[in-house]
Design a protein around this motif. Sequence first.
Motif, mmCIF file in Angstrom:
data_model
loop_
_atom_site.group_PDB
_atom_site.id
_atom_site.type_symbol
_atom_site.label_atom_id
_atom_site.label_comp_id
_atom_site.label_asym_id
_atom_site.label_seq_id
_atom_site.Cartn_x
_atom_site.Cartn_y
_atom_site.Cartn_z
ATOM 1 N N THR A 5 0.906 -1.349 -0.047
ATOM 2 C CA THR A 5 -0.075 -0.164 -0.186
ATOM 3 C C THR A 5 0.953 1.263 0.096
ATOM 4 N N ALA A 6 1.907 1.138 0.624
ATOM 5 C CA ALA A 6 2.927 2.222 0.810
ATOM 6 C C ALA A 6 3.414 2.735 -0.811
ATOM 7 N N LYS A 7 3.575 1.658 -1.726
ATOM 8 C CA LYS A 7 3.980 2.003 -2.902
ATOM 9 C C LYS A 7 3.221 2.602 -4.112
ATOM 10 N N THR A 8 1.905 2.497 -3.509
ATOM 11 C CA THR A 8 0.668 2.805 -4.473
ATOM 12 C C THR A 8 0.756 4.460 -4.623
ATOM 13 N N HIS A 9 0.412 4.842 -5.843
ATOM 14 C CA HIS A 9 0.312 6.279 -5.973
ATOM 15 C C HIS A 9 -0.979 6.941 -5.669
ATOM 16 N N ARG A 10 -0.959 7.906 -4.567
ATOM 17 C CA ARG A 10 -1.856 8.547 -4.064
ATOM 18 C C ARG A 10 -2.051 10.190 -4.297
ATOM 19 N N TYR A 11 -3.298 10.758 -3.822
ATOM 20 C CA TYR A 11 -3.357 12.049 -4.147
ATOM 21 C C TYR A 11 -3.916 12.634 -2.770
ATOM 22 N N GLY A 12 -3.464 13.774 -2.446
ATOM 23 C CA GLY A 12 -4.059 14.270 -1.085
ATOM 24 C C GLY A 12 -3.242 15.639 -0.907
ATOM 25 N N SER A 13 -3.946 16.415 -0.131
ATOM 26 C CA SER A 13 -3.210 17.688 0.548
ATOM 27 C C SER A 13 -3.631 18.074 2.157
ATOM 28 N N TRP A 14 -2.807 18.626 2.651
ATOM 29 C CA TRP A 14 -2.595 19.019 3.969
ATOM 30 C C TRP A 14 -2.449 20.616 4.086
ATOM 31 N N GLU A 15 -3.115 21.230 4.921
ATOM 32 C CA GLU A 15 -2.823 22.522 5.024
ATOM 33 C C GLU A 15 -2.704 22.950 6.370
ATOM 34 N N ASN A 16 -1.819 23.896 7.003
ATOM 35 C CA ASN A 16 -1.789 24.330 8.230
ATOM 36 C C ASN A 16 -2.016 23.459 9.453
ATOM 37 N N ASP A 36 -1.072 10.381 9.508
ATOM 38 C CA ASP A 36 -2.039 9.861 8.555
ATOM 39 C C ASP A 36 -1.422 8.982 7.466
ATOM 40 N N ILE A 37 -0.267 8.957 7.151
ATOM 41 C CA ILE A 37 0.418 8.174 6.466
ATOM 42 C C ILE A 37 0.315 6.922 7.121
ATOM 43 N N ALA A 38 0.881 6.758 8.366
ATOM 44 C CA ALA A 38 1.273 5.588 9.255
ATOM 45 C C ALA A 38 -0.284 4.779 9.214
ATOM 46 N N ARG A 39 -1.663 5.640 9.583
ATOM 47 C CA ARG A 39 -2.485 4.750 9.754
ATOM 48 C C ARG A 39 -3.120 4.197 8.500
ATOM 49 N N VAL A 98 9.803 15.688 15.317
ATOM 50 C CA VAL A 98 10.274 16.981 14.816
ATOM 51 C C VAL A 98 8.940 17.632 15.015
ATOM 52 N N ASP A 99 8.927 18.989 15.559
ATOM 53 C CA ASP A 99 7.929 19.725 15.874
ATOM 54 C C ASP A 99 8.091 20.812 14.698
ATOM 55 N N ALA A 100 7.377 20.784 13.815
ATOM 56 C CA ALA A 100 7.270 21.759 12.542
ATOM 57 C C ALA A 100 5.861 21.833 12.050
ATOM 58 N N GLN A 101 5.609 22.997 11.695
ATOM 59 C CA GLN A 101 4.436 23.397 10.999
ATOM 60 C C GLN A 101 4.496 23.152 9.411
ATOM 61 N N VAL A 102 3.463 22.590 8.922
ATOM 62 C CA VAL A 102 3.294 22.509 7.436
ATOM 63 C C VAL A 102 2.412 23.360 6.815
ATOM 64 N N PRO A 103 2.685 24.274 6.111
ATOM 65 C CA PRO A 103 1.764 25.259 5.561
ATOM 66 C C PRO A 103 0.815 24.616 4.537
ATOM 67 N N ARG A 104 1.363 23.957 3.993
ATOM 68 C CA ARG A 104 0.547 23.243 2.791
ATOM 69 C C ARG A 104 1.680 22.177 2.185
ATOM 70 N N ALA A 105 0.928 20.941 2.015
ATOM 71 C CA ALA A 105 1.638 19.816 1.670
ATOM 72 C C ALA A 105 0.781 19.170 0.413
ATOM 73 N N ASP A 106 1.399 18.690 -0.583
ATOM 74 C CA ASP A 106 0.448 18.164 -1.513
ATOM 75 C C ASP A 106 1.044 16.671 -2.087
ATOM 76 N N GLN A 107 0.311 15.887 -1.893
ATOM 77 C CA GLN A 107 0.805 14.433 -2.674
ATOM 78 C C GLN A 107 -0.045 14.186 -3.828
ATOM 79 N N PHE A 108 0.688 14.491 -4.917
ATOM 80 C CA PHE A 108 0.058 14.418 -6.444
ATOM 81 C C PHE A 108 0.782 13.265 -6.844
#
Length: 350
Positions: free
Chosen positions: A101-112, A121-124, A134-144
């Motif tokens: 499942t981890a090698k399947t191409h996926r689409y999704g977005s995360w914001e703030n 989310d990826i782990a589940r 790592v304590d970091a804020q992600v303004p936007r991340a796109d999995q395309f």
Amino acid sequence: MQAIFQIVANGDDITRVIQDRVLRIRTVDKPGLESDECEIELDDRDGRIQFPPKGATLKISLGWSGKGLSFMGEYAVDEISLKGPPASVVIRGKPANMRATAKTHRYGSWENVKLADVVGDIARRNRWIAACSVDAQVPRADQFGESDLHFITRLARQHGATATVKAGKLIVVGRGAGWSASGKSLPTITLTPDALLDYEITFPDRASFVAVRTKVHDTKTGKKIDLTIPNPDAPPGASAVHTERHAFASPEAAKAAAQARLQKLNHHTAKSTMTMTGRADFAAEKTVTLKGFKKEADGDFLIESVTNTYAGRSWETQVELNAGNRGKAKVGHEKKKGRKINLVVPAPPH
């Protein structure tokens, strides 16, 4: 002292069955997903070696007679080769925790969101346990159209971190942070020349950068704004500036990416290869303190990879080191220009 090994295949200990056929066992530990690997070469002089099924699990342990075994890792068979003459079968494996499942191409977005939320989310969805320090804020991340493996690796790198899967855990930790995902400190290992079979330490000056320049999209004007992050560990007189090719959606994202790039550039300001008799206490991302080499070379380095090789009843460990997050660019720049250079220090008087 004689080296020993143990191989457990799909739960069965096959060590005695292949004892006199093992030509070589090699394991490699690196930071990142799908980086670890193993290789077992077996003597097939009589043609009796059978192909193991693809996906079969191999648990490999190495050690010394009278001192016990140390677990090197669990791998899934993903490649088989024939070699010769003389005839041999080479079995290669990748980490056994990687799911299809981890090698399947996926689409999704995360914001703030927090980086830990994306890791969760990826782990589940791959039935892993999430562990992110790592304590970091992600303004936007796109999995395309990316696999989970590629996406989380890319996202971790943007925040100066590394992602890996071990023992059913998706682990994201800062590079060289000195802490495991469970919050425990990774012990520092001290190495001296007399503990090594051979070594080489290199300090390339071409790897020195004074800053990283990035671009940010200005949402009000639609233009791109330059953002430059200086390198506090650059040597005096350095002038090279690394420019990121892609623009970022926010100053926070650009700054995080620039700092991650600085760390990576600093890693390349020194490199080392060190070989010693087999040891099981080395692992990727641990800190190694060199002592007793030269004052310029002594200090902390970061483990880039560890290769353990068993052959001919002997066991050797080879460690690849980098300069760490702060780098070693200042090595060789301590002397002022114009001063007389003496390459040989005079011997002390008797």
